[in-house]
Write a protein that holds these residues in place. Structure first.
Motif, PDB file in Angstrom:
ATOM      1  N   ILE A 148      97.668  50.726 141.713  1.00 21.18           N
ATOM      2  CA  ILE A 148      98.728  51.282 142.845  1.00 21.18           C
ATOM      3  C   ILE A 148      98.090  52.461 143.356  1.00 21.18           C
ATOM      4  CG2 ILE A 148     101.298  51.849 143.401  1.00 21.18           C
ATOM      5  CD1 ILE A 148     101.965  49.871 141.113  1.00 21.18           C
ATOM      6  N   LEU A 149      97.936  53.506 142.591  1.00 23.38           N
ATOM      7  CA  LEU A 149      97.339  54.811 142.950  1.00 23.38           C
ATOM      8  C   LEU A 149      96.029  54.467 143.740  1.00 23.38           C
ATOM      9  CD1 LEU A 149      97.841  57.144 139.729  1.00 23.38           C
ATOM     10  CD2 LEU A 149      99.074  57.260 142.049  1.00 23.38           C
ATOM     11  N   ILE A 150      95.306  53.732 143.365  1.00 23.21           N
ATOM     12  CA  ILE A 150      93.861  53.576 143.967  1.00 23.21           C
ATOM     13  C   ILE A 150      94.310  53.234 145.310  1.00 23.21           C
ATOM     14  CG2 ILE A 150      91.797  52.027 144.099  1.00 23.21           C
ATOM     15  CD1 ILE A 150      91.786  52.395 141.088  1.00 23.21           C
ATOM     16  N   TYR A 151      95.129  52.057 145.305  1.00 26.43           N
ATOM     17  CA  TYR A 151      95.510  51.435 146.783  1.00 26.43           C
ATOM     18  C   TYR A 151      95.789  52.441 147.776  1.00 26.43           C
ATOM     19  CZ  TYR A 151      97.922  48.596 150.471  1.00 26.43           C
ATOM     20  OH  TYR A 151      98.482  48.041 151.460  1.00 26.43           O
ATOM     21  N   PHE A 152      96.804  53.209 147.389  1.00 25.93           N
ATOM     22  CA  PHE A 152      97.321  54.071 148.336  1.00 25.93           C
ATOM     23  C   PHE A 152      96.342  55.242 148.705  1.00 25.93           C
ATOM     24  CE2 PHE A 152     101.511  52.422 146.962  1.00 25.93           C
ATOM     25  CZ  PHE A 152     102.175  52.258 148.078  1.00 25.93           C
ATOM     26  N   MET A 153      95.634  55.630 147.798  1.00 23.56           N
ATOM     27  CA  MET A 153      94.558  56.690 148.050  1.00 23.56           C
ATOM     28  C   MET A 153      93.567  56.003 148.985  1.00 23.56           C
ATOM     29  SD  MET A 153      92.169  58.676 145.351  1.00 23.56           S
ATOM     30  CE  MET A 153      91.052  60.064 146.215  1.00 23.56           C
ATOM     31  N   VAL A 154      92.996  54.948 148.590  1.00 22.95           N
ATOM     32  CA  VAL A 154      91.975  54.302 149.516  1.00 22.95           C
ATOM     33  C   VAL A 154      92.611  54.007 150.864  1.00 22.95           C
ATOM     34  CG1 VAL A 154      90.173  52.627 149.845  1.00 22.95           C
ATOM     35  CG2 VAL A 154      90.746  53.699 147.615  1.00 22.95           C
ATOM     36  N   LYS A 155      93.803  53.769 150.986  1.00 20.76           N
ATOM     37  CA  LYS A 155      94.219  53.262 152.245  1.00 20.76           C
ATOM     38  C   LYS A 155      94.462  54.613 153.288  1.00 20.76           C
ATOM     39  CE  LYS A 155      98.562  51.491 154.266  1.00 20.76           C
ATOM     40  NZ  LYS A 155     100.055  50.859 153.931  1.00 20.76           N
ATOM     41  N   GLU A 156      94.708  55.846 152.477  1.00 16.79           N
ATOM     42  CA  GLU A 156      94.531  57.049 153.196  1.00 16.79           C
ATOM     43  C   GLU A 156      93.079  57.263 153.762  1.00 16.79           C
ATOM     44  OE1 GLU A 156      96.712  60.608 151.997  1.00 16.79           O
ATOM     45  OE2 GLU A 156      98.342  59.195 151.137  1.00 16.79           O
ATOM     46  N   LEU A 157      92.110  57.185 152.771  1.00 20.78           N
ATOM     47  CA  LEU A 157      90.813  57.452 153.197  1.00 20.78           C
ATOM     48  C   LEU A 157      90.061  56.704 154.011  1.00 20.78           C
ATOM     49  CD1 LEU A 157      89.565  58.107 149.450  1.00 20.78           C
ATOM     50  CD2 LEU A 157      88.776  59.531 151.400  1.00 20.78           C
ATOM     51  N   PHE A 158      90.223  55.274 153.823  1.00 18.94           N
ATOM     52  CA  PHE A 158      89.337  54.121 154.782  1.00 18.94           C
ATOM     53  C   PHE A 158      90.362  53.188 155.375  1.00 18.94           C
ATOM     54  CE2 PHE A 158      86.351  55.776 151.174  1.00 18.94           C
ATOM     55  CZ  PHE A 158      85.787  56.552 152.099  1.00 18.94           C
ATOM     56  N   GLY A 159      91.605  53.120 155.240  1.00 14.50           N
ATOM     57  CA  GLY A 159      92.516  52.344 155.613  1.00 14.50           C
ATOM     58  C   GLY A 159      92.767  50.851 154.794  1.00 14.50           C
ATOM     59  N   ARG A 160      93.705  50.031 155.264  1.00  8.03           N
ATOM     60  CA  ARG A 160      94.304  49.191 154.337  1.00  8.03           C
ATOM     61  C   ARG A 160      93.238  47.994 153.829  1.00  8.03           C
ATOM     62  NH1 ARG A 160      96.878  43.946 155.083  1.00  8.03           N
ATOM     63  NH2 ARG A 160      98.564  43.732 153.580  1.00  8.03           N
ATOM     64  N   LYS A 161      92.317  47.837 154.696  1.00  2.00           N
ATOM     65  CA  LYS A 161      91.237  46.791 154.446  1.00  2.00           C
ATOM     66  C   LYS A 161      90.569  47.135 153.109  1.00  2.00           C
ATOM     67  CE  LYS A 161      87.475  45.876 156.535  1.00  2.00           C
ATOM     68  NZ  LYS A 161      86.495  45.113 157.447  1.00  2.00           N
ATOM     69  N   LEU A 162      90.036  48.174 153.243  1.00  2.00           N
ATOM     70  CA  LEU A 162      89.234  48.708 151.977  1.00  2.00           C
ATOM     71  C   LEU A 162      89.871  49.130 150.652  1.00  2.00           C
ATOM     72  CD1 LEU A 162      86.294  51.013 153.461  1.00  2.00           C
ATOM     73  CD2 LEU A 162      86.359  48.777 152.384  1.00  2.00           C
TER      74      LEU A 162
END
Length: 532
Positions: free
Chosen positions: A66-80
């Motif tokens: 879950i943490l990875i999902y939200f962190m990467v969403k802020e970094l590179f967007g929902r797809k990544l």
């Protein structure tokens, strides 16, 4: 999912749930006091330390994802963020350590938690300076190495954002206070700060056998660095490794220019400081299990997700009929299938019969297979083999002793895979009423000046060292069970002086035992088995 405690350290944690005492390695240094306290609380629900640790691993795998999902969403967007989540969840090391009683999932969890909160501060939300400081300090109560590896990243974020001195001071106070929350009770339980530092020093001496910087040989350094590389490749998996190679060899100037562009961005330094300190330490200093690599797996999976997305775009450019979306879906599907097959398919490349054979006594082919197994095989079959081996040893020892602990002592001598198989610590846990000895001399250790004995019973043990040592055989003792290799001089002495009976186990290993009866004192390799 393992049915028995998987390794030596698993037993240490399990014993710690009942009685916290790091001087008795319950658990081992540096103490893991928060993890032990959390496990103790959860164990009230399950009343099974093995299940408790596995459930903790599963839950914190979910939290990490879950943490990875939200962190990467802020970094590179929902797809990544979705791609990274899939790569992480289906990573072979994550699967393995989610199915055994171990602490290593917390390496990944705190790696992401500290990196994410530091990133939030990095992007301008100053309250996360305090949150990341608390997370960094508290992490040491679970895994102290996380503090050492992530503090450069935290300092970089402070340097980059340059908050006021007052805020920096507040953050440092929160960090220091969080550290003291676990250091003080751990030191008190160890008998004081001086005793605790002595325990930590003895733990750090392990690097003398793995790193040239601390006195190891070139061979030992290469073995350590080689293990690190193999476990990193296992973490990447076959499909991930192929994707990285494809990305690196693709000869497009545009791609290279974009790569150089990203190297100049501050976020690149963020990632380098996230993964770099741990990776350098493992390569150069010390890494003993693939679980250590879980500190690096989250950032590696984020980078891999970005690379796989680029590779999918490259496929679309080279083959216009295949959309980037289809290419990405295909790559992820193959990644998931290959890793699932790897983990579930019941294959082993290293037979259990050499688990108690020293490396010096293995043939070249056995050494190669042993190395490949230690480097690349961490799957369901390995977990099941470990469970089977533990169960077979416990059942046979109970049968040999007629379920009478006073009639039998257990002597552990030659264990190549000390963290697997049936070791001294497992024997203490699953046969708590038996006297269990772990014996070291110049043949099975590097100590050539003296002999050492660890005597355990129940939750407690003592260590003895001397030119010669006595092993007490009570009047009620009728048998000695030997966990040893039959290719050692120790075995030859036992066979000559006591006689040896052999039980052949279905997994290729042997259990040996001797009928003691009433006899005079017998000396074997400077250990005197003394009656009365």
């Amino acid at each position: 999912m393992s049915k028995f405690l998987y390794e030596w350290d698993s037993v240490n944690y399990a014993l710690g749930f009942n009685e916290y005492n790091i001087t008795q390695e319950q658990p081992h240094s540096p103490g893991y006091i928060f993890y032990t306290a959390l496990g103790k609380g959860v164990n009230y629900v399950f009343n099974d330390p093995n299940m408790t640790m596995i459930c903790l691993a599963i839950f914190f795998t979910i939290f990490t994802t879950i943490l990875i999902y939200f962190m990467v969403k802020e970094l590179f967007g929902r797809k990544l963020s979705i791609v990274t989540g899939i790569l992480f969840v289906f990573n072979p090391l994550i699967w393995f350590y989610g199915n055994i009683a171990s602490i290593y999932i917390f390496e990944a969890f705190f790696s992401v938690l500290i990196a994410y909160t530091s990133y939030k501060f990095f992007k301008g939300d100053e309250k996360f300076l305090y949150i990341s400081a608390i997370a960094l300090g508290l992490a040491g109560g679970f895994r102290i190495d996380i503090v050492e590896f992530l503090i450069p990243l935290w300092i970089f974020c402070i340097w980059y954002k340059r908050p006021s001195y007052k805020k920096i001071l507040t953050g440092l106070i929160l960090f220091g206070s969080s550290l003291l929350l676990w250091i003080i009770p751990t030191a008190i339980s160890a008998g004081g700060i001086e005793q605790y530092l002595t325990i930590l020093k003895s733990t750090s001496e392990a690097a003398s056998c793995t790193s040239l910087l601390f006195g190891a040989t070139i061979k030992e350094q290469l073995l350590n660095s080689g293990a690190c590389v193999m476990w990193l490749l296992l973490g990447l998996s076959i499909m991930g490794t192929l994707a990285v190679l494809s990305f690196l060899v693709y000869p497009r100037k545009e791609l290279i220019s974009k790569f150089i562009f990203y190297l100049k961005k501050p976020v690149t330094f963020f990632f380098l400081l996230w993964v770099g300190p741990a990776l350098i330490f493992y390569l150069v200093i010390y890494v003993v299990k693939p679980g250590y690599i879980l500190t690096c797996i989250p950032p590696i999976m984020i980078i891999l997700a970005w690379i796989i997305n680029r590779v999918a775009n490259i496929i679309n450019v080279e083959f216009p009929r295949i959309s980037a979306k289809k290419a990405l879906t295909l790559i992820l599907t193959i990644y998931v299938l290959l890793n699932a097959i790897y983990f579930i398919y019941p294959f082993e490349i290293n037979n259990g019969e050499i688990w108690e054979t020293s490396l010096n006594d293995m043939s070249t082919s056995q050494k190669v297979m042993f190395g490949l197994d230690v480097g690349f095989i961490y799957n369901t079959a390995k977990i099941n083999a470990n469970d089977e081996n533990t169960q077979l040893h416990v059942e046979n020892i109970l049968n040999i002793s007629n379920y009478d602990p006073s009639s039998t002592i257990i002597v552990v001598r030659d264990i190549t895979r000390e963290d697997e198989g049936f070791n001294w610590r497992k024997a203490m846990y699953y046969l708590p009423s038996y006297d269990i000895y772990y014996l070291f001399d110049g043949e099975n250790s590097e100590n050539t000046k003296s002999v050492v004995s660890w005597h355990g019973k129940g939750q407690h043990f003592t260590k003895s060292e001397g030119d010669t040592l006595n092993i007490t055989i009570n009047d009620s003792t009728r048998r000695i069970v030997w966990i040893m290799s039959n290719e050692t001089s120790f075995y030859q002495e036992v066979n000559a002086k006591f006689g040896v009976h052999t039980i052949n186990l279905p997994n290729g290993l042997n259990i040996y035992y001797s009928d003691v009866g009433v006899q005079s004192n017998t000396t074997i390799s400077d250990f005197t088995f003394k009656t009365g």
